[in-house]
Motif scaffolding. Structure first.
Motif, PDB file in Angstrom:
ATOM      1  N   ASP A 154       0.806  -1.218   0.000  1.00 43.30           N
ATOM      2  CA  ASP A 154       0.000   0.000   0.000  1.00 43.30           C
ATOM      3  C   ASP A 154       0.839   1.268   0.000  1.00 43.30           C
ATOM      4  N   ARG A 155       2.153   1.119   0.077  1.00 41.54           N
ATOM      5  CA  ARG A 155       3.081   2.258   0.072  1.00 41.54           C
ATOM      6  C   ARG A 155       4.350   1.851  -0.672  1.00 41.54           C
ATOM      7  N   GLN A 156       4.284   1.893  -1.967  1.00 41.46           N
ATOM      8  CA  GLN A 156       5.401   1.438  -2.794  1.00 41.46           C
ATOM      9  C   GLN A 156       6.664   2.272  -2.625  1.00 41.46           C
ATOM     10  N   ASP A 157       6.547   3.422  -1.968  1.00 41.13           N
ATOM     11  CA  ASP A 157       7.727   4.254  -1.715  1.00 41.13           C
ATOM     12  C   ASP A 157       8.426   3.876  -0.408  1.00 41.13           C
ATOM     13  N   THR A 158       7.977   2.770   0.226  1.00 40.41           N
ATOM     14  CA  THR A 158       8.511   2.350   1.519  1.00 40.41           C
ATOM     15  C   THR A 158       9.016   0.917   1.447  1.00 40.41           C
ATOM     16  N   LEU A 159      10.275   0.738   1.822  1.00 39.97           N
ATOM     17  CA  LEU A 159      10.858  -0.591   1.949  1.00 39.97           C
ATOM     18  C   LEU A 159      10.675  -1.052   3.387  1.00 39.97           C
ATOM     19  N   PHE A 160      10.056  -2.196   3.583  1.00 40.58           N
ATOM     20  CA  PHE A 160       9.986  -2.789   4.911  1.00 40.58           C
ATOM     21  C   PHE A 160      11.099  -3.823   5.016  1.00 40.58           C
ATOM     22  N   VAL A 161      11.988  -3.647   5.986  1.00 41.51           N
ATOM     23  CA  VAL A 161      13.078  -4.600   6.200  1.00 41.51           C
ATOM     24  C   VAL A 161      12.614  -5.641   7.208  1.00 41.51           C
ATOM     25  N   TRP A 162      12.600  -6.891   6.757  1.00 38.17           N
ATOM     26  CA  TRP A 162      12.124  -8.005   7.574  1.00 38.17           C
ATOM     27  C   TRP A 162      13.231  -8.499   8.502  1.00 38.17           C
ATOM     28  N   GLN A 163      14.396  -8.834   7.946  1.00 39.43           N
ATOM     29  CA  GLN A 163      15.494  -9.333   8.768  1.00 39.43           C
ATOM     30  C   GLN A 163      16.824  -8.808   8.244  1.00 39.43           C
ATOM     31  N   VAL A 164      17.748  -8.597   9.182  1.00 43.35           N
ATOM     32  CA  VAL A 164      19.135  -8.265   8.886  1.00 43.35           C
ATOM     33  C   VAL A 164      19.975  -9.224   9.707  1.00 43.35           C
ATOM     34  N   ALA A 165      20.901  -9.898   9.059  1.00 44.46           N
ATOM     35  CA  ALA A 165      21.767 -10.828   9.790  1.00 44.46           C
ATOM     36  C   ALA A 165      23.157 -10.841   9.165  1.00 44.46           C
ATOM     37  N   VAL A 166      24.150 -10.986  10.025  1.00 44.11           N
ATOM     38  CA  VAL A 166      25.540 -11.063   9.585  1.00 44.11           C
ATOM     39  C   VAL A 166      26.199 -12.207  10.347  1.00 44.11           C
ATOM     40  N   ASP A 167      26.974 -13.020   9.637  1.00 46.24           N
ATOM     41  CA  ASP A 167      27.715 -14.117  10.248  1.00 46.24           C
ATOM     42  C   ASP A 167      28.585 -13.594  11.390  1.00 46.24           C
ATOM     43  N   ARG A 202      19.808   1.023  -4.517  1.00 49.59           N
ATOM     44  CA  ARG A 202      19.233   0.331  -5.673  1.00 49.59           C
ATOM     45  C   ARG A 202      17.763   0.699  -5.851  1.00 49.59           C
ATOM     46  N   LEU A 203      17.019   0.790  -4.744  1.00 50.00           N
ATOM     47  CA  LEU A 203      15.583   1.040  -4.817  1.00 50.00           C
ATOM     48  C   LEU A 203      15.223   2.517  -4.976  1.00 50.00           C
ATOM     49  N   ALA A 204      16.177   3.407  -4.752  1.00 47.24           N
ATOM     50  CA  ALA A 204      15.899   4.838  -4.902  1.00 47.24           C
ATOM     51  C   ALA A 204      15.441   5.164  -6.319  1.00 47.24           C
ATOM     52  N   THR A 205      15.997   4.480  -7.297  1.00 42.31           N
ATOM     53  CA  THR A 205      15.610   4.738  -8.688  1.00 42.31           C
ATOM     54  C   THR A 205      14.182   4.281  -8.966  1.00 42.31           C
ATOM     55  N   GLY A 252      11.800   4.826  -6.723  1.00 41.57           N
ATOM     56  CA  GLY A 252      10.928   5.692  -5.942  1.00 41.57           C
ATOM     57  C   GLY A 252      10.844   5.399  -4.459  1.00 41.57           C
ATOM     58  N   VAL A 253      11.671   4.496  -3.944  1.00 40.36           N
ATOM     59  CA  VAL A 253      11.663   4.216  -2.504  1.00 40.36           C
ATOM     60  C   VAL A 253      12.381   5.355  -1.780  1.00 40.36           C
ATOM     61  N   VAL A 254      11.675   5.976  -0.835  1.00 36.13           N
ATOM     62  CA  VAL A 254      12.219   7.134  -0.120  1.00 36.13           C
ATOM     63  C   VAL A 254      12.291   6.931   1.396  1.00 36.13           C
ATOM     64  N   ARG A 255      11.776   5.795   1.874  1.00 31.94           N
ATOM     65  CA  ARG A 255      11.846   5.550   3.321  1.00 31.94           C
ATOM     66  C   ARG A 255      11.949   4.057   3.582  1.00 31.94           C
ATOM     67  N   LEU A 256      12.393   3.746   4.782  1.00 30.61           N
ATOM     68  CA  LEU A 256      12.533   2.374   5.237  1.00 30.61           C
ATOM     69  C   LEU A 256      11.764   2.217   6.537  1.00 30.61           C
ATOM     70  N   GLU A 257      11.082   1.111   6.682  1.00 33.02           N
ATOM     71  CA  GLU A 257      10.462   0.751   7.945  1.00 33.02           C
ATOM     72  C   GLU A 257      11.018  -0.592   8.388  1.00 33.02           C
ATOM     73  N   THR A 258      11.100  -0.779   9.691  1.00 32.15           N
ATOM     74  CA  THR A 258      11.465  -2.068  10.263  1.00 32.15           C
ATOM     75  C   THR A 258      10.879  -2.136  11.651  1.00 32.15           C
ATOM     76  N   THR A 259      10.802  -3.321  12.205  1.00 34.77           N
ATOM     77  CA  THR A 259      10.388  -3.442  13.592  1.00 34.77           C
ATOM     78  C   THR A 259      11.554  -3.978  14.400  1.00 34.77           C
ATOM     79  N   ILE A 260      11.657  -3.470  15.634  1.00 33.58           N
ATOM     80  CA  ILE A 260      12.747  -3.852  16.531  1.00 33.58           C
ATOM     81  C   ILE A 260      12.167  -4.013  17.924  1.00 33.58           C
TER      82      ILE A 260
END
Length: 146
Positions: A50-63, A82-85, A87-95
């Protein structure tokens, strides 16, 4: 990706099938870090339907052997660049409220990109049937509508 999530001992681990499927269907909004052809980190995300200008980050992990080297931050910057082109202008995540490492990661991301970061309550423990901790919504970038 599944092995890194499992070994992190902090992430909710999805089935190995979920990670393989994620890599196929959401490769445009996710990223992996490689060290000599070995996956050493990943970010999984998707554009909000419903907000194609928003990337929702599900998981971040590093070895474990790659932590402290800036891998997570570079992956987040890479996927956002990569996603700026598109139209993504914001990021959401839950913590969860006690996850200081993730809070620091996303606060540093906002600082590097020169954008605000905001927090609000999203899910309380009673929303989950399995004793899951609360999850606060973090928005990196200007909030929708403002």
């Amino acid at each position: 990706m599944w092995e890194i999530a499992r070994d992190s001992q902090v992430l909710d681990v999805n089935s190995s099938y979920a990670y393989v499927l994620w890599g196929r269907d959401f490769s445009g909004t996710s990223i992996v870090a490689l060290d000599h052809d070995r996956v050493v980190g990943f970010v999984t995300g998707y554009r909000r339907p419903d907000r194609q200008d928003t990337l929702f980050v599900w998981q971040v992990a590093v070895d474990a052997d790659q932590r402290g080297k800036g891998v997570a931050g570079r992956m987040l910057d890479g996927v956002l660049d990569r996603l700026a082109t598109a139209g993504v202008v914001r990021l959401e995540t839950t913590i969860s409220p006690d996850n200081e490492a993730s809070q620091a990661l996303f606060t540093a991301l906002a600082r590097r990109r020169g954008v605000p970061i905001s927090t609000e309550e999203l899910f309380r423990p009673e929303h989950f049937p399995d004793s899951h901790e609360a999850e606060d919504l973090y928005t990196v970038g200007h909030r929708h509508g403002g």
